[in-house]
Write a protein that holds these residues in place. Structure first.
Motif, PDB file in Angstrom:
ATOM      1  N   GLY A 144      11.237  -7.130 -11.780  1.00 23.45           N
ATOM      2  CA  GLY A 144      11.032  -6.339 -12.990  1.00 23.45           C
ATOM      3  C   GLY A 144      11.193  -4.860 -12.680  1.00 23.45           C
ATOM      4  O   GLY A 144      11.059  -4.433 -11.533  1.00 23.45           O
ATOM      5  N   GLU A 145      11.497  -4.087 -13.703  1.00 24.31           N
ATOM      6  CA  GLU A 145      11.678  -2.648 -13.514  1.00 24.31           C
ATOM      7  C   GLU A 145      10.431  -2.023 -12.891  1.00 24.31           C
ATOM      8  O   GLU A 145       9.320  -2.199 -13.389  1.00 24.31           O
ATOM      9  N   ALA A 146      10.605  -1.350 -11.764  1.00 28.00           N
ATOM     10  CA  ALA A 146       9.537  -0.638 -11.030  1.00 28.00           C
ATOM     11  C   ALA A 146       8.415  -1.554 -10.539  1.00 28.00           C
ATOM     12  O   ALA A 146       7.339  -1.081 -10.183  1.00 28.00           O
ATOM     13  N   ALA A 147       8.631  -2.848 -10.510  1.00 23.57           N
ATOM     14  CA  ALA A 147       7.612  -3.764  -9.964  1.00 23.57           C
ATOM     15  C   ALA A 147       7.494  -3.525  -8.462  1.00 23.57           C
ATOM     16  O   ALA A 147       8.501  -3.374  -7.779  1.00 23.57           O
ATOM     17  N   GLY A 148       6.265  -3.445  -7.957  1.00 30.51           N
ATOM     18  CA  GLY A 148       6.053  -3.219  -6.524  1.00 30.51           C
ATOM     19  C   GLY A 148       6.812  -2.017  -6.007  1.00 30.51           C
ATOM     20  O   GLY A 148       7.264  -2.000  -4.876  1.00 30.51           O
ATOM     21  N   GLN A 149       6.917  -1.010  -6.835  1.00 29.43           N
ATOM     22  CA  GLN A 149       7.808   0.119  -6.544  1.00 29.43           C
ATOM     23  C   GLN A 149       7.481   0.911  -5.278  1.00 29.43           C
ATOM     24  O   GLN A 149       8.356   1.260  -4.515  1.00 29.43           O
ATOM     25  N   THR A 150       6.218   1.192  -5.035  1.00 30.33           N
ATOM     26  CA  THR A 150       5.839   2.022  -3.888  1.00 30.33           C
ATOM     27  C   THR A 150       4.750   1.346  -3.059  1.00 30.33           C
ATOM     28  O   THR A 150       3.703   0.995  -3.596  1.00 30.33           O
ATOM     29  N   SER A 151       4.993   1.151  -1.796  1.00 30.36           N
ATOM     30  CA  SER A 151       4.022   0.576  -0.864  1.00 30.36           C
ATOM     31  C   SER A 151       3.504  -0.792  -1.304  1.00 30.36           C
ATOM     32  O   SER A 151       2.319  -0.973  -1.561  1.00 30.36           O
ATOM     33  N   GLN A 152       4.403  -1.754  -1.364  1.00 31.30           N
ATOM     34  CA  GLN A 152       4.009  -3.124  -1.695  1.00 31.30           C
ATOM     35  C   GLN A 152       3.694  -3.851  -0.395  1.00 31.30           C
ATOM     36  O   GLN A 152       4.486  -3.863   0.542  1.00 31.30           O
ATOM     37  N   GLY A 153       2.534  -4.460  -0.310  1.00 33.87           N
ATOM     38  CA  GLY A 153       2.080  -5.111   0.909  1.00 33.87           C
ATOM     39  C   GLY A 153       2.825  -6.379   1.261  1.00 33.87           C
ATOM     40  O   GLY A 153       3.504  -6.990   0.428  1.00 33.87           O
ATOM     41  N   THR A 154       2.653  -6.800   2.483  1.00 31.01           N
ATOM     42  CA  THR A 154       3.248  -8.035   2.982  1.00 31.01           C
ATOM     43  C   THR A 154       2.798  -9.218   2.132  1.00 31.01           C
ATOM     44  O   THR A 154       1.635  -9.331   1.776  1.00 31.01           O
ATOM     45  N   GLN A 155       3.718 -10.072   1.761  1.00 33.04           N
ATOM     46  CA  GLN A 155       3.496 -11.279   0.970  1.00 33.04           C
ATOM     47  C   GLN A 155       2.852 -11.015  -0.391  1.00 33.04           C
ATOM     48  O   GLN A 155       2.288 -11.926  -1.004  1.00 33.04           O
ATOM     49  N   ALA A 156       2.959  -9.795  -0.881  1.00 32.10           N
ATOM     50  CA  ALA A 156       2.460  -9.477  -2.224  1.00 32.10           C
ATOM     51  C   ALA A 156       3.495  -9.903  -3.256  1.00 32.10           C
ATOM     52  O   ALA A 156       4.686  -9.986  -2.961  1.00 32.10           O
ATOM     53  N   VAL A 157       3.024 -10.161  -4.474  1.00 39.35           N
ATOM     54  CA  VAL A 157       3.910 -10.560  -5.564  1.00 39.35           C
ATOM     55  C   VAL A 157       3.643  -9.673  -6.773  1.00 39.35           C
ATOM     56  O   VAL A 157       2.490  -9.513  -7.193  1.00 39.35           O
ATOM     57  N   ALA A 158       4.708  -9.109  -7.330  1.00 38.73           N
ATOM     58  CA  ALA A 158       4.600  -8.278  -8.527  1.00 38.73           C
ATOM     59  C   ALA A 158       5.691  -8.705  -9.503  1.00 38.73           C
ATOM     60  O   ALA A 158       6.881  -8.636  -9.173  1.00 38.73           O
ATOM     61  N   VAL A 159       5.294  -9.174 -10.675  1.00 43.32           N
ATOM     62  CA  VAL A 159       6.254  -9.638 -11.676  1.00 43.32           C
ATOM     63  C   VAL A 159       5.969  -8.956 -12.997  1.00 43.32           C
ATOM     64  O   VAL A 159       4.866  -9.068 -13.542  1.00 43.32           O
ATOM     65  N   GLY A 160       6.968  -8.242 -13.523  1.00 45.98           N
ATOM     66  CA  GLY A 160       6.831  -7.542 -14.789  1.00 45.98           C
ATOM     67  C   GLY A 160       7.048  -6.049 -14.609  1.00 45.98           C
ATOM     68  O   GLY A 160       6.896  -5.517 -13.513  1.00 45.98           O
ATOM     69  N   ARG A 161       7.389  -5.402 -15.698  1.00 46.41           N
ATOM     70  CA  ARG A 161       7.644  -3.960 -15.654  1.00 46.41           C
ATOM     71  C   ARG A 161       6.406  -3.211 -15.169  1.00 46.41           C
ATOM     72  O   ARG A 161       5.309  -3.387 -15.707  1.00 46.41           O
ATOM     73  N   ASN A 162       6.566  -2.415 -14.124  1.00 46.75           N
ATOM     74  CA  ASN A 162       5.512  -1.605 -13.505  1.00 46.75           C
ATOM     75  C   ASN A 162       4.372  -2.425 -12.874  1.00 46.75           C
ATOM     76  O   ASN A 162       3.343  -1.857 -12.504  1.00 46.75           O
ATOM     77  N   ALA A 163       4.519  -3.725 -12.753  1.00 49.15           N
ATOM     78  CA  ALA A 163       3.469  -4.535 -12.119  1.00 49.15           C
ATOM     79  C   ALA A 163       3.349  -4.121 -10.657  1.00 49.15           C
ATOM     80  O   ALA A 163       4.350  -4.000  -9.956  1.00 49.15           O
ATOM     81  N   GLY A 164       2.139  -3.869 -10.208  1.00 53.35           N
ATOM     82  CA  GLY A 164       1.908  -3.481  -8.813  1.00 53.35           C
ATOM     83  C   GLY A 164       2.745  -2.296  -8.384  1.00 53.35           C
ATOM     84  O   GLY A 164       3.151  -2.206  -7.231  1.00 53.35           O
ATOM     85  N   ALA A 165       2.987  -1.368  -9.305  1.00 58.50           N
ATOM     86  CA  ALA A 165       3.922  -0.271  -9.051  1.00 58.50           C
ATOM     87  C   ALA A 165       3.520   0.668  -7.916  1.00 58.50           C
ATOM     88  O   ALA A 165       4.370   1.170  -7.199  1.00 58.50           O
ATOM     89  N   ALA A 166       2.234   0.913  -7.739  1.00 64.53           N
ATOM     90  CA  ALA A 166       1.829   1.870  -6.707  1.00 64.53           C
ATOM     91  C   ALA A 166       0.756   1.278  -5.792  1.00 64.53           C
ATOM     92  O   ALA A 166      -0.331   0.929  -6.250  1.00 64.53           O
ATOM     93  N   THR A 167       1.081   1.135  -4.537  1.00 70.19           N
ATOM     94  CA  THR A 167       0.182   0.657  -3.493  1.00 70.19           C
ATOM     95  C   THR A 167      -0.459  -0.688  -3.829  1.00 70.19           C
ATOM     96  O   THR A 167      -1.605  -0.776  -4.250  1.00 70.19           O
ATOM     97  N   GLN A 168       0.306  -1.738  -3.625  1.00 70.99           N
ATOM     98  CA  GLN A 168      -0.176  -3.101  -3.822  1.00 70.99           C
ATOM     99  C   GLN A 168      -0.522  -3.677  -2.454  1.00 70.99           C
ATOM    100  O   GLN A 168       0.274  -3.623  -1.522  1.00 70.99           O
ATOM    101  N   GLY A 169      -1.709  -4.224  -2.291  1.00 68.13           N
ATOM    102  CA  GLY A 169      -2.186  -4.715  -1.003  1.00 68.13           C
ATOM    103  C   GLY A 169      -1.537  -5.998  -0.527  1.00 68.13           C
ATOM    104  O   GLY A 169      -0.809  -6.676  -1.259  1.00 68.13           O
ATOM    105  N   ILE A 170      -1.819  -6.341   0.699  1.00 63.18           N
ATOM    106  CA  ILE A 170      -1.308  -7.561   1.331  1.00 63.18           C
ATOM    107  C   ILE A 170      -1.802  -8.777   0.532  1.00 63.18           C
ATOM    108  O   ILE A 170      -2.970  -8.856   0.133  1.00 63.18           O
ATOM    109  N   ASN A 171      -0.898  -9.726   0.269  1.00 61.71           N
ATOM    110  CA  ASN A 171      -1.194 -10.965  -0.463  1.00 61.71           C
ATOM    111  C   ASN A 171      -1.694 -10.764  -1.896  1.00 61.71           C
ATOM    112  O   ASN A 171      -2.204 -11.686  -2.514  1.00 61.71           O
ATOM    113  N   ALA A 172      -1.552  -9.568  -2.428  1.00 62.90           N
ATOM    114  CA  ALA A 172      -1.986  -9.295  -3.812  1.00 62.90           C
ATOM    115  C   ALA A 172      -0.960  -9.841  -4.796  1.00 62.90           C
ATOM    116  O   ALA A 172       0.215  -9.983  -4.473  1.00 62.90           O
TER     117      ALA A 172
END
Length: 176
Positions: A144-172
């Motif tokens: 998705g647009e800008a999903a997990g955009q900045t600092s997405q952790g190992t094995q993290a999942v971000a689905v959707g516009r801006n989901a987890g866009a800034a600093t998403q932790g490991i396995n989040a």
């Protein structure tokens, strides 16, 4: 001038100024100025200005201006302006302008403008404009647009516009 100049492999093709200039592998194809210029691997393809310019791996494909320009891994694919430009990992795929541009890990996939642009981890997936754009962890998924955009952790999942866009932790996981 100087296309296929030094150590051109059998059945290799070099068309353009300095294309396939130094150590072009067997059955490799280099089309465009400085395409496949230095150390182009066997069976690889470089098409476009500075595409696959230096250290292009075996069976790698780089199409577009500066695509796969420096150190493209074996079996890697870079399609688009600046796609997989620097240090693209083995068997990774970068499709779209600036996708997987700098340091894309092995087996990673980046599709969309600036997807997985800077430091995409091994086996990470980024699909969508700016998805997993900066520092995406290994095996992370951003869709998705800008999903997990900045600092997405190992094995993290971000689905959707801006989901987890800034600093998403490991396995989040962020959906929506």
């Amino acid at each position: 001038v100087s296309a296929g100049r030094t150590t051109q492999g059998g059945s290799a093709v070099a068309v353009g100024n300095v294309a396939g200039n130094d150590t072009q592998g067997a059955s490799a194809v280099a089309v465009g100025q400085n395409a496949g210029q230095t150390s182009q691997g066997n069976f690889s393809v470089a098409s476009g200005y500075f595409a696959g310019n230096a250290n292009q791996g075996i069976q790698a494909v780089a199409v577009g201006r500066n695509a796969g320009q420096t150190t493209q891994g074996d079996n890697a694919v870079a399609l688009g302006y600046y796609a997989g430009k620097t240090s693209q990992g083995v068997a990774s795929v970068a499709i779209g302008q600036q996708a997987g541009q700098d340091t894309q890990g092995g087996n990673a996939v980046a599709s969309g403008f600036a997807a997985g642009q800077t430091t995409q981890g091994e086996s990470a997936v980024a699909v969508g404009q700016g998805a997993g754009q900066t520092t995406q962890g290994g095996s992370a998924v951003a869709v998705g647009e800008a999903a997990g955009q900045t600092s997405q952790g190992t094995q993290a999942v971000a689905v959707g516009r801006n989901a987890g866009a800034a600093t998403q932790g490991i396995n989040a996981v962020a959906v929506g």
